[in-house]
Design an enzyme around this catalytic site. Structure first.
Site, PDB file in Angstrom:
ATOM      1  CD  GLU A 185      -2.863  -1.211   2.383  1.00  0.00           C
ATOM      2  OE1 GLU A 185      -2.770  -0.336   3.260  1.00  0.00           O
ATOM      3  OE2 GLU A 185      -3.728  -2.119   2.426  1.00  0.00           O
ATOM      4  CG  ASN A 226      -0.523  -7.009  -1.370  1.00  0.00           C
ATOM      5  OD1 ASN A 226      -1.112  -7.599  -2.271  1.00  0.00           O
ATOM      6  ND2 ASN A 226      -0.987  -6.953  -0.127  1.00  0.00           N
ATOM      7  CG  HIS A 262      -9.619  -6.113   1.059  1.00  0.00           C
ATOM      8  ND1 HIS A 262      -9.905  -7.216   1.832  1.00  0.00           N
ATOM      9  CD2 HIS A 262      -8.294  -5.874   1.231  1.00  0.00           C
ATOM     10  CE1 HIS A 262      -8.808  -7.627   2.448  1.00  0.00           C
ATOM     11  NE2 HIS A 262      -7.813  -6.832   2.092  1.00  0.00           N
ATOM     12  CD  GLU A 292      -4.405  -8.007   1.887  1.00  0.00           C
ATOM     13  OE1 GLU A 292      -5.271  -7.339   2.483  1.00  0.00           O
ATOM     14  OE2 GLU A 292      -3.197  -7.695   1.898  1.00  0.00           O
ATOM     15  CG  ASP A 294     -12.542  -9.322   2.240  1.00  0.00           C
ATOM     16  OD1 ASP A 294     -12.475  -8.336   1.465  1.00  0.00           O
ATOM     17  OD2 ASP A 294     -12.158  -9.273   3.420  1.00  0.00           O
TER      18      ASP A 294
HETATM   19  C1  XIL Z   1      -5.940  -6.443   8.600  1.00  0.00           C
HETATM   20  C2  XIL Z   1      -6.169  -7.610   9.546  1.00  0.00           C
HETATM   21  O1  XIL Z   1      -7.011  -8.557   8.940  1.00  0.00           O
HETATM   22  C3  XIL Z   1      -6.779  -7.131  10.840  1.00  0.00           C
HETATM   23  O2  XIL Z   1      -6.898  -8.180  11.783  1.00  0.00           O
HETATM   24  C4  XIL Z   1      -5.931  -5.996  11.421  1.00  0.00           C
HETATM   25  O3  XIL Z   1      -6.574  -5.482  12.572  1.00  0.00           O
HETATM   26  C5  XIL Z   1      -5.727  -4.902  10.410  1.00  0.00           C
HETATM   27  O4  XIL Z   1      -5.167  -5.446   9.221  1.00  0.00           O
HETATM   28  N1  XIL Z   1      -4.863  -4.789   3.879  1.00  0.00           N
HETATM   29  C6  XIL Z   1      -3.801  -5.535   4.323  1.00  0.00           C
HETATM   30  C7  XIL Z   1      -3.965  -6.417   5.510  1.00  0.00           C
HETATM   31  O5  XIL Z   1      -2.751  -5.574   3.660  1.00  0.00           O
HETATM   32  O6  XIL Z   1      -2.761  -6.558   6.217  1.00  0.00           O
HETATM   33  C8  XIL Z   1      -5.053  -5.927   6.417  1.00  0.00           C
HETATM   34  O7  XIL Z   1      -5.245  -6.890   7.460  1.00  0.00           O
HETATM   35  C9  XIL Z   1      -6.323  -5.690   5.634  1.00  0.00           C
HETATM   36  C10 XIL Z   1      -6.113  -4.641   4.575  1.00  0.00           C
END
Ligand code: XIL
Length: 380
Positions: A185, A226, A262, A292, A294
């Site tokens: 990020e 990422n 996401h 990631e 979802d």
């Molecule tokens: C999130 C975790 O799932 C949570 O448990 C934590 O509190 C915050 O981070 N992008 C990412 C991940 O790269 O590392 C994040 O994970 C979600 C968003």
């Protein structure tokens, strides 16, 4: 750690393998891994809901794809809740990534201390169950230890802290993770470089310094950039493309790009837009991982929203399978019982393919259907 260089982890692995060893079809052709203790139908154990066979991991492996799920508390839960979570996890997935335990604040709690125990447990669990691990994450603006962000550092000190952290963590897991999210990020939502602790303290070259340090510590692990909201074409994806083109043209060791994915239900780029975007990154010589995935829905979920969610999951994985450089899809969890969504996005949830009782949702069926009809193979 491999080859007996880290006896501590070998001991942990042996212990963990005794405590929990799950087995799965295609990675255990000789049947040497014992059946998990509560496989559905085993006498005296509560049954988990039925799912179609073969499981997702076998379908994915058949075409050279890895399918994974991030884990956090699922590894540590005790009792029936833990047994159920781990049974479904190892049945369905052949890859995993730590949701939190390899992040800076967890793994590097004081300037001179590294806390590898939880990451080692995850690695041991994965290896005992034929799953590969994506390391996550070395350089990010969130979840940094307070000793780091609260300190006052000169530029050379900050650069040394960056390189030492990366060198130590990457060296520790050498041979035990297949990929690292080296930088996470680095771009703001408008595509500009994000101003972060690391960019401020080290300077704009922190990104390439991070990749070079990771490569120096492990000659073969895949090194990823990422980010989120770069899955379809658009200003932020264009910015990522320009950044990675520049890094590649200057010989910075970047091997892949991770699309976090996401999404809000119904709020995705189109499948063809994702394919076009993935294709241009692949043309830079980069591997592609969905890292990631979802798809959150407004609560309460409805039959209609879950059908749309299923189509959304299908589109993302279909876009991946259409691009040969895309070799792994990791979901950010697998059961609605354990997901970052409800506590992060108020009013949203139900983002994963299993409900909180491990009933497969339409999204699970969509993934199963898609992978069942996938024939084009690829090399990991
Ligand atoms: C999130 C975790 O799932 C949570 O448990 C934590 O509190 C915050 O981070 N992008 C990412 C991940 O790269 O590392 C994040 O994970 C979600 C968003």
């Amino acid at each position: 750690m491999p080859g007996g260089r880290r006896p501590l982890l070998r001991t942990r692995l042996a212990l963990l393998a005794i405590v929990w060893v799950g087995g799965c079809g295609s990675d255990d052709p000789a049947g040497t891994i014992p059946t998990p203790p509560n496989q559905p139908g085993q006498p005296g154990q509560p049954s988990l809901p039925a799912t179609p066979t073969p499981p997702l991991r076998d379908l994915a492996a058949g075409v050279g794809l890895r399918i994974g799920a991030a884990v956090d508390q699922e590894i540590r839960l005790t009792g029936q809740a833990g047994t159920n979570a781990r049974t479904v996890l190892v049945r369905e997935f052949n890859a995993t990534t730590p949701g939190n335990v390899m992040k800076h604040d967890h793994i590097h709690p004081s300037p001179t201390t590294y806390a590898f125990q939880d990451g080692d447990s995850l690695v041991a669990f994965a290896e005992a169950n034929g799953m590969v691990v994506r390391g996550h994450t070395l350089v990010w603006h969130n979840q940094l230890a307070s000793w780091l962000t609260g300190g006052t550092w000169t530029q050379p000190q900050a650069e040394s802290l960056l390189v030492t952290h990366i060198t130590t963590v990457v060296s520790h897991y050498r041979g035990h993770v297949v990929a690292w999210d080296v930088v996470n990020e680095a771009l703001a939502d408008n595509g500009a470089r994000r101003a972060t602790f690391w960019s401020n303290a080290v300077g704009p070259a922190y990104i390439e310094k991070a990749f070079r340090a990771a490569r120096a510590a492990d000659a073969t692990v895949l090194l990823f950039y990422n980010d989120y909201n770069i899955e379809g074409t658009g200003p932020k994806a264009d910015s990522a493309y320009a950044m990675l083109s520049d890094l590649k043209s200057r010989g910075v060791p970047v091997d892949g790009i991770g699309f976090q994915a996401h999404f809000q239900v119904g709020g995705l780029p189109t499948r063809s837009d994702m394919i076009a975007n993935f294709t241009r990154f692949a043309a830079l010589g980069l591997k592609i991982h969905i890292t990631e995935l979802d798809v959150r829905v407004p609560l309460p979920a409805t039959a209609v929203s879950l059908q749309t969610q299923a189509q959304n999951y299908r589109d993302v994985v279909d876009a991946c399978r259409q691009v040969s450089a895309c070799t792994m899809v990791v979901l950010w969890g697998f059961t609605d019982a354990y997901s970052w969504v409800p506590s992060t996005f108020s009013g949203w949830g139900a983002a994963l393919p299993f409900d909180a009782s491990y009933n497969p949702k339409p999204a699970y069926q969509a993934l199963h259907d898609l992978l069942s009809t996938t024939t084009q193979s690829r090399a990991w």
